[in-house]
Every structure is written in C-alpha cells, then in structure tokens.
Scaffold this motif. Structure first.
Motif, PDB file in Angstrom:
ATOM      1  N   ARG A   1      -3.553   2.633   8.557  1.00 24.02           N
ATOM      2  CA  ARG A   1      -4.296   1.563   9.301  1.00 24.02           C
ATOM      3  C   ARG A   1      -3.608   0.145   9.507  1.00 24.02           C
ATOM      4  NH1 ARG A   1      -9.009   2.341  12.133  1.00 24.02           N
ATOM      5  NH2 ARG A   1      -9.701   0.249  11.252  1.00 24.02           N
ATOM      6  N   HIS A   7       0.878  -1.018  -0.021  1.00 26.52           N
ATOM      7  CA  HIS A   7       0.035   0.060  -0.077  1.00 26.52           C
ATOM      8  C   HIS A   7       0.809   1.283   0.057  1.00 26.52           C
ATOM      9  CE1 HIS A   7      -3.722  -1.931   0.704  1.00 26.52           C
ATOM     10  NE2 HIS A   7      -3.100  -3.006   1.364  1.00 26.52           N
ATOM     11  N   THR A  42      -4.885   8.225  -1.901  1.00 24.75           N
ATOM     12  CA  THR A  42      -5.336   8.712  -0.369  1.00 24.75           C
ATOM     13  C   THR A  42      -5.511   7.440   0.279  1.00 24.75           C
ATOM     14  OG1 THR A  42      -6.059  10.913  -0.936  1.00 24.75           O
ATOM     15  CG2 THR A  42      -6.832   9.979   1.084  1.00 24.75           C
ATOM     16  N   VAL A  43      -6.464   6.461  -0.578  1.00 28.07           N
ATOM     17  CA  VAL A  43      -7.019   5.341   0.151  1.00 28.07           C
ATOM     18  C   VAL A  43      -5.867   4.159   0.363  1.00 28.07           C
ATOM     19  CG1 VAL A  43      -8.488   3.251  -0.601  1.00 28.07           C
ATOM     20  CG2 VAL A  43      -9.588   5.562  -0.877  1.00 28.07           C
ATOM     21  N   CYS A  44      -5.073   4.342  -0.588  1.00 27.90           N
ATOM     22  CA  CYS A  44      -3.868   3.219  -0.239  1.00 27.90           C
ATOM     23  C   CYS A  44      -3.001   3.738   0.921  1.00 27.90           C
ATOM     24  CB  CYS A  44      -2.957   3.242  -1.535  1.00 27.90           C
ATOM     25  SG  CYS A  44      -3.482   2.492  -2.944  1.00 27.90           S
ATOM     26  N   GLY A  77      -7.637  10.429  -5.185  1.00 28.70           N
ATOM     27  CA  GLY A  77      -8.503   9.623  -4.418  1.00 28.70           C
ATOM     28  C   GLY A  77      -7.769   8.181  -3.922  1.00 28.70           C
ATOM     29  N   VAL A  78      -7.462   7.628  -5.077  1.00 31.50           N
ATOM     30  CA  VAL A  78      -6.837   6.170  -4.848  1.00 31.50           C
ATOM     31  C   VAL A  78      -5.598   6.058  -4.039  1.00 31.50           C
ATOM     32  CG1 VAL A  78      -5.923   4.150  -6.004  1.00 31.50           C
ATOM     33  CG2 VAL A  78      -8.139   5.297  -6.991  1.00 31.50           C
ATOM     34  N   TRP A 115      -4.029   5.730   3.475  1.00 29.76           N
ATOM     35  CA  TRP A 115      -4.862   5.353   4.677  1.00 29.76           C
ATOM     36  C   TRP A 115      -4.992   3.869   5.148  1.00 29.76           C
ATOM     37  CZ3 TRP A 115      -6.539   7.738   8.718  1.00 29.76           C
ATOM     38  CH2 TRP A 115      -7.529   7.173   9.454  1.00 29.76           C
ATOM     39  N   SER A 116      -5.071   3.102   3.979  1.00 30.45           N
ATOM     40  CA  SER A 116      -4.782   1.600   4.202  1.00 30.45           C
ATOM     41  C   SER A 116      -3.457   1.206   4.871  1.00 30.45           C
ATOM     42  CB  SER A 116      -5.229   0.621   2.903  1.00 30.45           C
ATOM     43  OG  SER A 116      -5.196  -0.620   3.171  1.00 30.45           O
TER      44      SER A 116
END
Length: 86
Positions: free
Chosen positions: A77, A6, A69-71, A66-67, A73-74
């Motif tokens: 986490r 990620h 940011t999702v990567c 957006g992608v 954030w993942s």
C-alpha cells in the motif's frame, strides 16, 4: 522509503515461517518432539501432549504468517497505493 522497513520485516518473518513450517512437518512425520533441556515427547507415549504442542506451534506459525501478511500488505500500500490525506 518508509515501505522498506515493512518489506524487510515481511521478508524476515517469511524466512522464520519457512523454517518453522519445515520443522513442524519434520516433527509430525517423525512423531518425535525433541526436548531442549529435558526428555523429548513421543506421539506414541503421550499423544495428547504431543498433539497439544503441535497445535501450539501451529498457532504460533499462523500468527507469524498473519503478521508477515500485514507487513507485506502495508509495504504494498505504501509503495503502490494512494495515500489519503485528511
């Protein structure tokens, strides 16, 4: 280390976003969208088509952001978050 993939994906998307953003700013400042295999597109000659392409490119960059940011954030986490087991 499943979070490493990620982080790499977020980094690569971030680099692509940086390059695309720089190119988009350069195109808007110059008012000229060069054509790859055909004639270019000028803001003065065809303003609707020019700004339509700018919006299209900007939407693509927004999706890339957006992608990324999702990567990111993942990865955050997975690295620092507490996984819940069901």
């Amino acid at each position: 280390m499943p979070w490493l993939g990620h982080v790499v994906a977020a980094g690569l998307l971030g680099v692509l976003l940086w390059i695309g953003g720089r190119e988009l700013i350069e195109i808007v400042q110059s008012g000229w969208l060069p054509g790859r295999k055909g004639p270019g597109l000028s803001a003065g000659d065809h303003p609707v088509a020019f700004w339509g392409m700018i919006v299209f490119i900007g939407a693509g960059l927004a999706c890339c952001a957006g992608v990324a940011t999702v990567c990111a954030w993942s990865a955050f986490r997975a690295l620092f978050g507490r996984e819940r087991s069901h």
